[in-house]
Design a protein around this motif. Structure first.
Motif, PDB file in Angstrom:
ATOM      1  N   PHE A 163      15.730  13.357-128.308  1.00 18.48           N
ATOM      2  CA  PHE A 163      16.325  14.434-127.489  1.00 18.48           C
ATOM      3  C   PHE A 163      17.461  13.885-126.646  1.00 18.48           C
ATOM      4  CE2 PHE A 163      12.294  16.411-128.447  1.00 18.48           C
ATOM      5  CZ  PHE A 163      12.566  17.774-128.452  1.00 18.48           C
ATOM      6  N   GLU A 164      18.397  14.785-126.299  1.00 19.16           N
ATOM      7  CA  GLU A 164      19.445  14.398-125.340  1.00 19.16           C
ATOM      8  C   GLU A 164      19.724  15.582-124.411  1.00 19.16           C
ATOM      9  OE1 GLU A 164      23.003  13.527-127.539  1.00 19.16           O
ATOM     10  OE2 GLU A 164      23.114  15.536-128.394  1.00 19.16           O
ATOM     11  N   LEU A 165      20.296  15.276-123.245  1.00 17.85           N
ATOM     12  CA  LEU A 165      20.635  16.347-122.307  1.00 17.85           C
ATOM     13  C   LEU A 165      21.802  17.150-122.861  1.00 17.85           C
ATOM     14  CD1 LEU A 165      20.061  14.296-119.106  1.00 17.85           C
ATOM     15  CD2 LEU A 165      19.062  16.546-119.533  1.00 17.85           C
ATOM     16  N   ASP A 166      21.724  18.472-122.690  1.00 13.29           N
ATOM     17  CA  ASP A 166      22.752  19.346-123.242  1.00 13.29           C
ATOM     18  C   ASP A 166      23.848  19.572-122.195  1.00 13.29           C
ATOM     19  OD1 ASP A 166      24.294  21.298-124.294  1.00 13.29           O
ATOM     20  OD2 ASP A 166      22.683  22.761-124.592  1.00 13.29           O
ATOM     21  N   GLN A 167      24.961  18.886-122.400  1.00 13.58           N
ATOM     22  CA  GLN A 167      26.054  18.925-121.410  1.00 13.58           C
ATOM     23  C   GLN A 167      26.720  20.299-121.344  1.00 13.58           C
ATOM     24  OE1 GLN A 167      26.449  16.285-119.562  1.00 13.58           O
ATOM     25  NE2 GLN A 167      25.354  14.751-120.753  1.00 13.58           N
ATOM     26  N   THR A 168      26.440  21.151-122.328  1.00 12.12           N
ATOM     27  CA  THR A 168      27.110  22.465-122.330  1.00 12.12           C
ATOM     28  C   THR A 168      26.402  23.466-121.418  1.00 12.12           C
ATOM     29  OG1 THR A 168      25.834  23.368-124.185  1.00 12.12           O
ATOM     30  CG2 THR A 168      27.830  22.121-124.747  1.00 12.12           C
ATOM     31  N   LEU A 169      25.300  23.039-120.785  1.00 12.81           N
ATOM     32  CA  LEU A 169      24.568  23.965-119.893  1.00 12.81           C
ATOM     33  C   LEU A 169      25.509  24.612-118.881  1.00 12.81           C
ATOM     34  CD1 LEU A 169      21.961  25.180-118.615  1.00 12.81           C
ATOM     35  CD2 LEU A 169      21.829  23.121-117.208  1.00 12.81           C
ATOM     36  N   VAL A 170      26.394  23.812-118.335  1.00 16.14           N
ATOM     37  CA  VAL A 170      27.288  24.286-117.268  1.00 16.14           C
ATOM     38  C   VAL A 170      28.054  25.557-117.690  1.00 16.14           C
ATOM     39  CG1 VAL A 170      29.177  22.696-117.904  1.00 16.14           C
ATOM     40  CG2 VAL A 170      28.967  23.496-115.551  1.00 16.14           C
ATOM     41  N   SER A 171      28.379  25.651-118.975  1.00 15.09           N
ATOM     42  CA  SER A 171      29.159  26.810-119.447  1.00 15.09           C
ATOM     43  C   SER A 171      28.319  28.088-119.484  1.00 15.09           C
ATOM     44  CB  SER A 171      29.719  26.522-120.839  1.00 15.09           C
ATOM     45  OG  SER A 171      28.633  26.398-121.750  1.00 15.09           O
ATOM     46  N   ARG A 172      26.999  27.946-119.394  1.00 12.71           N
ATOM     47  CA  ARG A 172      26.126  29.130-119.451  1.00 12.71           C
ATOM     48  C   ARG A 172      25.633  29.546-118.070  1.00 12.71           C
ATOM     49  NH1 ARG A 172      24.700  25.908-123.618  1.00 12.71           N
ATOM     50  NH2 ARG A 172      22.714  25.170-122.786  1.00 12.71           N
ATOM     51  N   LEU A 173      26.096  28.823-117.049  1.00 13.81           N
ATOM     52  CA  LEU A 173      25.661  29.141-115.680  1.00 13.81           C
ATOM     53  C   LEU A 173      26.848  29.705-114.887  1.00 13.81           C
ATOM     54  CD1 LEU A 173      23.474  26.001-114.878  1.00 13.81           C
ATOM     55  CD2 LEU A 173      22.699  28.264-115.587  1.00 13.81           C
ATOM     56  N   PRO A 174      26.570  30.399-113.765  1.00 11.40           N
ATOM     57  CA  PRO A 174      27.680  30.931-112.974  1.00 11.40           C
ATOM     58  C   PRO A 174      28.615  29.804-112.513  1.00 11.40           C
ATOM     59  CG  PRO A 174      25.551  31.675-112.125  1.00 11.40           C
ATOM     60  CD  PRO A 174      25.251  30.718-113.198  1.00 11.40           C
ATOM     61  N   GLU A 175      29.902  30.112-112.433  1.00 10.57           N
ATOM     62  CA  GLU A 175      30.911  29.098-112.093  1.00 10.57           C
ATOM     63  C   GLU A 175      30.629  28.377-110.778  1.00 10.57           C
ATOM     64  OE1 GLU A 175      34.658  31.068-113.813  1.00 10.57           O
ATOM     65  OE2 GLU A 175      35.356  29.730-112.191  1.00 10.57           O
ATOM     66  N   VAL A 176      30.081  29.124-109.806  1.00 11.83           N
ATOM     67  CA  VAL A 176      29.820  28.501-108.491  1.00 11.83           C
ATOM     68  C   VAL A 176      28.829  27.339-108.581  1.00 11.83           C
ATOM     69  CG1 VAL A 176      30.366  30.401-106.923  1.00 11.83           C
ATOM     70  CG2 VAL A 176      28.102  30.297-107.985  1.00 11.83           C
ATOM     71  N   LEU A 177      28.080  27.266-109.680  1.00  8.81           N
ATOM     72  CA  LEU A 177      27.096  26.182-109.806  1.00  8.81           C
ATOM     73  C   LEU A 177      27.644  24.967-110.550  1.00  8.81           C
ATOM     74  CD1 LEU A 177      23.808  28.140-110.655  1.00  8.81           C
ATOM     75  CD2 LEU A 177      24.566  27.303-108.436  1.00  8.81           C
ATOM     76  N   ALA A 178      28.934  25.048-110.953  1.00 13.17           N
ATOM     77  CA  ALA A 178      29.513  23.988-111.792  1.00 13.17           C
ATOM     78  C   ALA A 178      29.370  22.613-111.135  1.00 13.17           C
ATOM     79  CB  ALA A 178      30.976  24.297-112.094  1.00 13.17           C
TER      80      ALA A 178
END
Ligand SMILES: C[S@@+](CC[C@H](N)C(=O)[O-])C[C@H]1O[C@@H](n2cnc3c(N)ncnc32)[C@H](O)[C@@H]1O
Length: 443
Positions: free
Chosen positions: A399-414
């Motif tokens: 397994f590896e951490l999914d770096q694309t998570l940020v794109s699925r969350l609200p921008e303020v949480l970037a």
């Protein structure tokens, strides 16, 4: 008509003496008694306010108790002191005389006189000053009524400033957030339907699926009965977005009651594919089924299973996505469940970590190659959150951490989404404290 203060005292006694959950105890009293909307709100204010400030109220009240008093007397004094110190609209003499009347009714003349004497002395004498507590950590613990071990733990893990913010946010009142059922319609349509039934809402702070209730009770509407929404904290709504299920997917939700995330995932799949939802408690499974039915979802299957044994129920690599919304210490939901501050012990945190590990270990083989594993908790404790993910990755290099998570969350949480993980802190965006990690199976 029932007396709101008397019922609040009974509710608080149920919680503080008989270890009832605050929301269950309060709802139970509200449902069984004939109360006006104002009385219901006042009761909720007394119960949550007294619980949230329990240690502080005790710090002030303790010097006035001469000898041992019954638990309900101590709680009655704390509840009355809460009104005197925190509620502008309640005159001091009204709070005192109501408390004396309750004491007399419940415990006879003796207790009426006792409560009267304690409260009169309190109104005449200055209360102890928090400045007398020299140690800063200890002062914050008393001022915000958090256990000292928790303030120390948070300070060590997140620093003093963040700890202060969290502890203060935990004593604020929470507005209800609701999630639109996308199978029924859009958020705007939901807002208008509720408005037509006298419930005022505004868009959420974080989630594109959320409305915040400003006025009225949405649970009493036809819109609710027709399954247009689900009551859920906004932070919790981000989990299904993080998992982003594809239409026709096979999804496993390991710890799913009462079904908040199960139903969200099923809605996002627009009635295609299947969500297999499990929980370890039969009575909780019924809650998922009720919610699935009310929301009109046809792609959820529920069954009783211990998540630590799910590897015995399913074939290897048989799911496109798996959600482990793990049982946790609940340190992110203290605003809503202030009794956790009084009941949780440091040893509970170590016990829960073992269960989290066992669940992750059991489900890891069930994820398809290129599939997704989301791990989430409603707690603020690194040992249960990023440290657990670290532990898992060490054992499972597939397994590896999914770096694309940020794109699925609200921008303020970037900025706070790092390496496929995000920690939300209570109060930051008017939400609970929450942790989400998104992992991909690469081999
Ligand atoms: C954080 S809650 C889940 C909330 C749910 N996912 C939602 O969004 O509504 C954790 C759940 O895990 C369940 N649980 C605890 N231990 C379990 C186990 N060994 N196997 C399956 N479920 C478990 C609890 O009963 C509880 O309902």
């Amino acid at each position: 008509m029932a007396n709101a203060r008397e019922l609040a005292l009974q509710t608080l006694t149920d919680i503080l003496v008989n270890q009832a959950y605050s929301n269950h105890a309060l709802n139970d009293k509200i449902e069984k008694n004939d109360l006006t909307v104002q009385d219901k709100n006042f009761m909720a204010e007394l119960v949550y306010g007294t619980l949230q400030n329990e240690q502080l109220l005790n710090f002030y009240a303790a010097p006035f108790f001469k000898g041992k008093v019954k638990a309900w007397v101590r709680i009655l004094i704390q509840m009355t002191l809460y009104q005197m110190l925190f509620l502008d609209g309640v005159p001091e003499h009204a709070a005192v005389s109501e408390a004396v009347a309750i004491a007399k009714k419940r415990g006879g003349q003796f207790h009426g006189k006792l409560v009267n004497a304690i409260l009169r002395e309190m109104t005449r004498s200055p209360l102890a000053s928090l400045d007398t507590i020299e140690d800063e950590t200890q002062r914050l613990a008393i001022e915000t009524s958090h256990p000292l071990w928790l303030i120390k733990l948070w300070s060590k893990q997140f620093g003093q400033e963040k700890t202060q913010q969290m502890a203060r946010a935990n004593n604020e009142r929470v507005k209800m957030a609701i999630r639109v059922n996308a199978v029924r319609g859009t958020r705007e349509e939901l807002k208008q339907r509720l408005q037509a039934e006298g419930v005022e809402c505004k868009e959420g702070y974080l989630s594109e699926d959320a409305l915040i209730v400003l006025k009225g009770n949405p649970l009493k509407t036809q819109t609710f009965k027709q399954g247009w929404f689900y009551v859920q904290d906004e932070a919790s709504m981000l989990v299904a977005r993080a998992l982003k299920p594809k239409h026709h997917a096979r999804v496993l939700d390991t710890c799913s009651a009462p079904g908040g995330k199960t139903t969200h995932i099923a809605e996002m799949m627009r009635q295609t594919g299947k969500v297999y939802a499990h929980d370890i408690y039969e009575h909780k499974l019924k809650l998922i089924e009720e919610n699935v039915k009310r929301l009109g979802l046809t792609n959820v299957v529920t069954s009783l299973q211990d998540a630590t044994k799910l590897n015995e129920c399913y074939d290897k690599e048989s799911f496109d996505a798996i959600l482990v919304d793990a049982p946790c210490s609940g340190l992110g939901i203290l605003r809503r469940h202030p009794e956790i501050k009084l009941t949780k012990k440091p040893s509970d945190l170590d016990e829960i970590v073992k269960i989290q590990e066992n669940i992750l270990e059991a489900v890891a083989p069930l994820v398809k190659v290129q599939g997704t594993l989301v791990y989430s908790t409603c707690t603020v404790n690194r040992k249960e959150n990023d440290k657990r993910v670290e532990w898992f990755l060490n054992k499972h290099p597939e397994f590896e951490l999914d770096q694309t998570l940020v794109s699925r969350l609200p921008e303020v949480l970037a900025a706070q989404t790092k390496n496929g993980m995000v920690q939300l802190f209570p109060g930051d965006y008017q939400t609970d404290g929450f942790f989400i990690a998104c992992l991909k199976r690469k081999a």
